[in-house]
Design an enzyme around this catalytic site. Structure first.
Site, short mmCIF file in Angstrom:
data_model
loop_
_atom_site.label_atom_id
_atom_site.label_comp_id
_atom_site.label_asym_id
_atom_site.label_seq_id
_atom_site.Cartn_x
_atom_site.Cartn_y
_atom_site.Cartn_z
N SER A 58 -0.67 -12.23 -4.10
CA SER A 58 -0.94 -12.97 -5.32
C SER A 58 -1.08 -14.49 -5.14
CB SER A 58 0.10 -12.46 -6.27
OG SER A 58 0.22 -13.81 -7.39
N GLU A 111 -6.27 0.35 -6.26
CA GLU A 111 -6.74 -0.12 -7.65
C GLU A 111 -8.39 -0.21 -7.48
OE1 GLU A 111 -4.20 -3.40 -9.68
OE2 GLU A 111 -3.91 -3.33 -7.61
N LYS A 115 4.39 -10.88 -4.11
CA LYS A 115 3.75 -9.77 -4.58
C LYS A 115 2.70 -9.19 -3.48
CE LYS A 115 3.08 -8.22 -7.97
NZ LYS A 115 2.18 -8.48 -9.15
N HIS A 138 2.36 16.18 -17.41
CA HIS A 138 2.42 15.24 -18.66
C HIS A 138 3.37 14.13 -18.05
CE1 HIS A 138 1.40 18.53 -21.44
NE2 HIS A 138 2.43 19.25 -20.52
#
Ligand code: ARG
Length: 466
Positions: free
Chosen positions: A278, A291, A284, A157
């Protein structure tokens, strides 16, 4: 221009829009090498049974080799009016050999031809995906030695649950990808059956030898029922499903490693070579490959869905709908291969942040379940032990300390209230290192069990140095 698939029954050429609408060569051109192999096996068999002269079969096979070369080097022009790669190859053959070329399609239909090509193609794809899975498994096992003493929190969880050795984590992925690998091999076994010679759907009155072509093409068997095999795309669905599970496993791994690499977790350092920046925020370094591994899995799931819907309710036997099987199948194969390839490198080249992990290991009471089991071994009923440790965790949380830091008096008070005849010396079982060392069940994260598993995988993957 009349289409070569139009027989003498047609007295109207196809509408040019229909040619655009029905062509598949942009996609199925990638079957060309398998189509040529299938045609060569078919021609040799036709010669063996007397439907072609030996000389004609040789001419056909040699010319098909030339055509294959031209396709490989982009020299053979692709024309929509020739519809698919099968018609392109046959028409190039006829251009060069005339009537000899016109004999190749004897006792064959594009229905059994395309199914044969697709089986041959899928077989090679399976072998390639299998190799990539092995490579990824090796990357995980390859980490086990360097990471063997690193303890990391495992979650349920997304809450800290119990401590595990890092190799336990890596081998967990080996197991998942091993099931995928076995599913692939199982799928390969079932699809490695020859469709060739089923002809349109009913077989042929000509004296062909289907076993000869099957053997020449490396098939293990010949499909028994011509009607079945000319409509069968079970193997496409199966392969798409296995690829979907691989994509899902990769997506789970990617999600986990994305989270682990955040400043919040700071457990994992990803190599910058697999990240991108970025356009506005100069600081970044984003985990884009992970992803996209997660994102691309969506398309692989969608491809399976498309195929399932495509096949649902199709009447027997061949229907042109079946041409739509290629885009999703090809896309799933390409996508999963690309993801697997990068995954192996990312797994091999990333590093765990030892210090960060160690500094936070005493958060979240990772040793609470070990304490409960220590009470059980000393005779406390499981449910009572569960309750008592929960009470101690509550005390620790209120005091913002670990279980080991709770004063002895608190332990003794909680035990006394429950009439449990134990004292605070039980605290010696606490601590994450003790907790990990205490595991002993088969397949657990105990050091000896993990060492056994590592040895098992090293042997499986041929990674032992001895
Ligand atoms: N391009 C077709 C496909 O991929 C080839 C088979 C065509 N067969 C037919 N009877 N029209 O399925």
């Amino acid at each position: 221009m009349a289409s070569p698939s139009q027989s003498g029954v047609f007295n109207q050429p196809p509408d040019p829009r229909v040619q655009q609408f029905t062509e598949s060569v942009q996609l199925d051109r990638r079957l060309y090498a398998h189509d040529i192999l299938g045609s060569q096996a078919h021609a040799r068999m036709l010669a063996q049974v007397g439907l072609l002269k030996a000389e004609e079969a040789k001419q056909i096979c040699d010319t098909l080799d030339e055509i294959g070369q031209e396709i490989a080097t982009g020299k053979l022009p692709l024309r929509v009016e020739l519809e698919d790669i099968h018609m392109h190859i046959e028409s190039a053959l006829i251009d060069r050999l005339g009537d000899v070329g016109r004999r190749l399609h004897t006792a064959r239909s594009r229905n059994d031809q395309v199914a044969t090509d697709l089986r041959l193609w899928a077989r090679d794809e399976i072998d390639a995906v299998e190799r990539l899975l092995r490579q990824l498994q090796k990357a995980f096992v390859g980490r086990c030695e360097a990471d063997r003493d690193i303890v990391i929190p495992a979650y349920t969880h997304w809450q800290r649950a119990q401590p595990v050795l890092a190799p336990h984590y890596w081998l967990c992925y080996c197991e998942k990808f091993e099931r995928d690998r076995l599913r692939l091999l199982d799928c390969r076994r079932r699809l490695n059956v020859s469709s060739l010679g089923a002809a349109a759907l009913a077989g042929t009155s000509l004296p062909i030898d289907r076993h000869a072509t099957a053997m020449a093409l490396g098939f293990d068997d010949v499909a028994r029922n011509s009607l079945d095999v000319s409509s069968d795309r079970d193997f496409v669905l199966e392969l798409a499903f296995v690829l979907t599970l691989i994509a899902e496993h990769l997506s789970v791994w990617a999600e986990e490693w994305i989270v682990w690499s955040t400043s919040e977790f700071n457990v994992l350092r990803l190599p910058q070579a697999y990240c991108t920046g970025s356009s506005i925020m100069p600081h970044k370094v984003n985990p884009d490959v992970l992803e996209l591994t997660r994102g691309k899995s969506a398309r692989v799931v969608g491809n399976l869905q498309s195929l399932l819907v495509l096949m649902k309710g199709l009447p027997l036997a061949y229907n042109r709908d079946l041409q739509e099987d290629k885009r999703p199948l090809f896309d799933s194969c390409d996508t999963v291969r690309a993801c697997l390839e990068l995954a192996a490198s990312i797994v091999a080249e990333s590093t765990l942040n030892r210090e960060e992990i160690a500094a936070r290991l005493d958060r979240g009471h990772l040793d609470a379940t070990t304490l409960m089991e220590a009470l059980i071994i000393r005779g406390v009923p499981m449910r009572t032990a569960h309750h008592l440790v929960g009470t101690l965790v509550g005390e620790a949380n209120r005091a913002s300390v670990t279980l080991a830091q709770l004063p002895d008096a608190v332990f003794e008070k909680v035990f006394a209230e429950a009439r449990v005849n134990l004292d605070a010396s039980i605290k010696e079982v606490l601590g994450v290192a003790n907790a990990v060392a205490a595991f002993q069940s088969y397949g657990s994260t105990g050091p000896q069990e993990v060492a056994k598993q590592v040895r098992f995988w090293q042997e499986q993957l041929g990674m032992t140095t001895a």
